[in-house]
Design a protein around this motif. Structure first.
Motif, PDB file in Angstrom:
ATOM      1  N   VAL A  49       0.907  -1.066   0.042  1.00  0.00           N
ATOM      2  CA  VAL A  49       0.086   0.142   0.072  1.00  0.00           C
ATOM      3  C   VAL A  49       1.036   1.357   0.208  1.00  0.00           C
ATOM      4  CG1 VAL A  49      -1.726   1.169   1.262  1.00  0.00           C
ATOM      5  CG2 VAL A  49      -1.823  -1.261   1.119  1.00  0.00           C
ATOM      6  N   GLY A  50       1.958   1.190   0.800  1.00  0.00           N
ATOM      7  CA  GLY A  50       2.816   2.507   1.211  1.00  0.00           C
ATOM      8  C   GLY A  50       3.503   2.798  -0.309  1.00  0.00           C
ATOM      9  N   MET A  51       4.120   1.541  -0.823  1.00  0.00           N
ATOM     10  CA  MET A  51       5.003   1.693  -1.900  1.00  0.00           C
ATOM     11  C   MET A  51       4.146   2.192  -3.407  1.00  0.00           C
ATOM     12  SD  MET A  51       8.009   1.402  -1.526  1.00  0.00           S
ATOM     13  CE  MET A  51       8.803   1.460  -3.165  1.00  0.00           C
ATOM     14  N   ALA A  67       7.246  -0.513 -12.309  1.00  0.00           N
ATOM     15  CA  ALA A  67       7.749  -0.413 -10.712  1.00  0.00           C
ATOM     16  C   ALA A  67       6.731  -1.182  -9.974  1.00  0.00           C
ATOM     17  CB  ALA A  67       7.939   1.126 -10.435  1.00  0.00           C
ATOM     18  N   GLN A  68       5.506  -0.861 -10.225  1.00  0.00           N
ATOM     19  CA  GLN A  68       4.369  -1.843  -9.371  1.00  0.00           C
ATOM     20  C   GLN A  68       4.491  -3.168  -9.480  1.00  0.00           C
ATOM     21  OE1 GLN A  68       0.454   0.016 -10.002  1.00  0.00           O
ATOM     22  NE2 GLN A  68       1.006   1.835  -8.897  1.00  0.00           N
ATOM     23  N   LEU A 100       7.591  -8.683  -3.490  1.00  0.00           N
ATOM     24  CA  LEU A 100       7.065  -9.191  -2.180  1.00  0.00           C
ATOM     25  C   LEU A 100       6.552 -10.525  -2.391  1.00  0.00           C
ATOM     26  CD1 LEU A 100       4.977  -5.875  -1.575  1.00  0.00           C
ATOM     27  CD2 LEU A 100       6.719  -6.641  -0.360  1.00  0.00           C
ATOM     28  N   MET A 101       6.068 -11.145  -3.567  1.00  0.00           N
ATOM     29  CA  MET A 101       5.630 -12.467  -3.462  1.00  0.00           C
ATOM     30  C   MET A 101       6.678 -13.331  -3.241  1.00  0.00           C
ATOM     31  SD  MET A 101       2.767 -12.762  -6.273  1.00  0.00           S
ATOM     32  CE  MET A 101       3.511 -12.530  -7.685  1.00  0.00           C
ATOM     33  N   GLY A 102       7.851 -13.172  -3.764  1.00  0.00           N
ATOM     34  CA  GLY A 102       9.093 -13.858  -3.565  1.00  0.00           C
ATOM     35  C   GLY A 102       9.629 -13.709  -2.114  1.00  0.00           C
ATOM     36  N   VAL A 128      10.197   3.761   2.262  1.00  0.00           N
ATOM     37  CA  VAL A 128      10.927   3.206   1.192  1.00  0.00           C
ATOM     38  C   VAL A 128      12.011   2.500   1.615  1.00  0.00           C
ATOM     39  CG1 VAL A 128      12.060   3.723  -1.054  1.00  0.00           C
ATOM     40  CG2 VAL A 128       9.878   4.861  -0.477  1.00  0.00           C
ATOM     41  N   LEU A 129      12.942   3.149   2.407  1.00  0.00           N
ATOM     42  CA  LEU A 129      14.156   2.574   2.600  1.00  0.00           C
ATOM     43  C   LEU A 129      14.013   1.241   3.668  1.00  0.00           C
ATOM     44  CD1 LEU A 129      16.426   5.636   3.528  1.00  0.00           C
ATOM     45  CD2 LEU A 129      16.829   3.931   1.567  1.00  0.00           C
ATOM     46  N   LEU A 130      12.899   1.028   4.236  1.00  0.00           N
ATOM     47  CA  LEU A 130      12.733  -0.002   4.930  1.00  0.00           C
ATOM     48  C   LEU A 130      12.209  -1.112   4.204  1.00  0.00           C
ATOM     49  CD1 LEU A 130      10.736   1.125   8.094  1.00  0.00           C
ATOM     50  CD2 LEU A 130      12.931   0.164   8.082  1.00  0.00           C
ATOM     51  N   PHE A 131      11.573  -0.647   2.962  1.00  0.00           N
ATOM     52  CA  PHE A 131      11.050  -1.702   1.851  1.00  0.00           C
ATOM     53  C   PHE A 131      12.354  -2.208   1.077  1.00  0.00           C
ATOM     54  CE2 PHE A 131      10.140  -2.355  -2.705  1.00  0.00           C
ATOM     55  CZ  PHE A 131       9.497  -3.428  -2.546  1.00  0.00           C
TER      56      PHE A 131
END
Lengths: 117, 140
Positions: free
Chosen positions: A77-79, A96-97, A104-106, B46-49
Motif C-alpha cells: 500500500v505504501g509503495m 515499478a508496481q 513481495l511475492m518472492g 521506502v528504505l525499510l522496503f
C-alpha cells in the motif's frame, strides 16, 4: 464538509480499503513485535539451539508468518501510494508496481522457507 | 485602435505569464516540522522496503538456518560498521513507527490543532532519536 459519494455503496472503495488495511496491518505488526520482544526478553536466547527452540514453536512460526504478510501488505500500500504520487509516466509506474509485487511475492515464499524449510 | 493595442498587449502578457518558468527550489523553502516528519515517514518507509526487508530476511535466515550461519551472523554483528548500519536502520524503523502512531492518532482526531500538531511531530522526532540512542547504548 465532503459530500458522501454514491460510490461509497456501489464502488470498489479502493481508497478506504487501503487506508484501513494500512492501519490494521500496522497495529497487528506492533502487537506481534511487543509479544516477540517480551518472549526474547524472558527466554533470553543466547546460542543457536535456544533461538531454534524459540522458533520451533508452531504458534510463533504462524504469528511470524502473519507478521510478514502484514508487513508485505503494508509495504505494498505504501509503495503504491508513493509510486502514484511521484511516478507519472504510466509505463514506468506499472513496471515499478509489478517489480514491487513480484519482490513481495518472492519474499513471501522466502519467509515460508525460512520458517518451515 | 489604442484599445485594440492595449488588449493585444494584455493578451501577450497573459501568455507570457503562463509561460513563465515555475521555479520551486525545495532546498530554499523552509518546511514546517510536521511536513518534515511526514516526508521522513515516506523516505524511511521506502528504505525499510528496500533494502530493509531483504536484509531482515537474510538476518533471520542466518539466525535460524544452521549453527554455522548463526555464528557467521554473530561475527557480522560484532563489526562496528555493521552495528552503525543496524542503528541507522533502527532509527528509520523507530521514526516510521512513531510517526505512524501519530498519524493514527491524527485519524482519531487527536492532536490535530496546529500547536498540538507541532508538539506531536517534535515528540515523534525526539522519541525516534532517543530510542535509537538507547539501543546504541545497549549494543555497545
Amino acid at each position: 464538509m465532503v459530500k458522501r459519494s454514491r460510490l461509497a455503496v456501489t464502488g470498489a472503495h479502493y481508497g478506504l480499503k487501503d487506508w484501513l488495511a494500512q492501519r490494521v496491518t500496522a497495529v497487528l505488526m506492533v502487537i506481534y513485535l511487543v509479544i516477540l520482544a517480551s518472549m526474547i526478553f524472558f527466554a533470553a536466547p543466547q546460542d543457536f539451539s535456544s533461538w531454534k527452540t524459540l522458533f520451533s514453536q508452531q504458534w510463533l512460526r504462524i504469528a511470524t508468518f502473519v507478521f510478514f504478510i502484514c508487513l508485505f501488505w503494508h509495504a505494498w500500500v505504501g509503495m503504491r501510494n508513493i509510486l502514484m504520487d511521484y511516478v507519472h509516466a504510466i509505463q514506468l509506474r506499472l513496471l515499478a508496481q509489478i517489480t514491487v509485487i513480484v519482490a513481495l511475492m518472492g519474499y513471501l515464499v522466502w519467509i515460508a522457507d525460512i520458517l518451515w524449510g | 485602435m489604442l484599445l485594440n493595442f492595449l488588449f493585444g498587449l494584455s493578451c501577450l502578457e497573459t501568455k507570457l505569464h503562463n509561460q513563465r518558468p515555475k521555479h520551486l527550489n525545495l532546498l530554499k523553502i523552509k518546511q514546517p516540522l510536521p511536513a518534515i516528519v511526514s516526508i521522513f515517514h515516506r523516505i524511511s518507509g521506502v528504505l525499510l522496503f528496500f533494502p530493509g526487508i531483504p536484509l531482515l530476511l537474510v538476518g533471520l535466515q542466518m539466525a535460524l538456518q544452521s549453527q554455522q550461519s548463526f555464528e557467521a551472523l554473530q561475527t557480522l554483528l560484532r563489526d562496528p560498521l555493521v552495528k552503525i548500519a543496524l542503528l541507522v536502520s533502527l532509527w528509520f524503523f523507530l521514526h516510521h513507527l512513531c510517526a505512524g502512531i501519530r498519524f493514527v492518532l491524527l485519524d482519531l482526531q487527536i492532536g490535530i490543532v496546529l500547536p498540538q500538531a507541532r508538539l506531536g511531530s517534535r515528540l515523534v522526532f525526539i522519541s525516534g532519536v532517543l530510542l535509537t540512542f538507547l539501543a546504541a547504548v545497549a549494543i555497545w
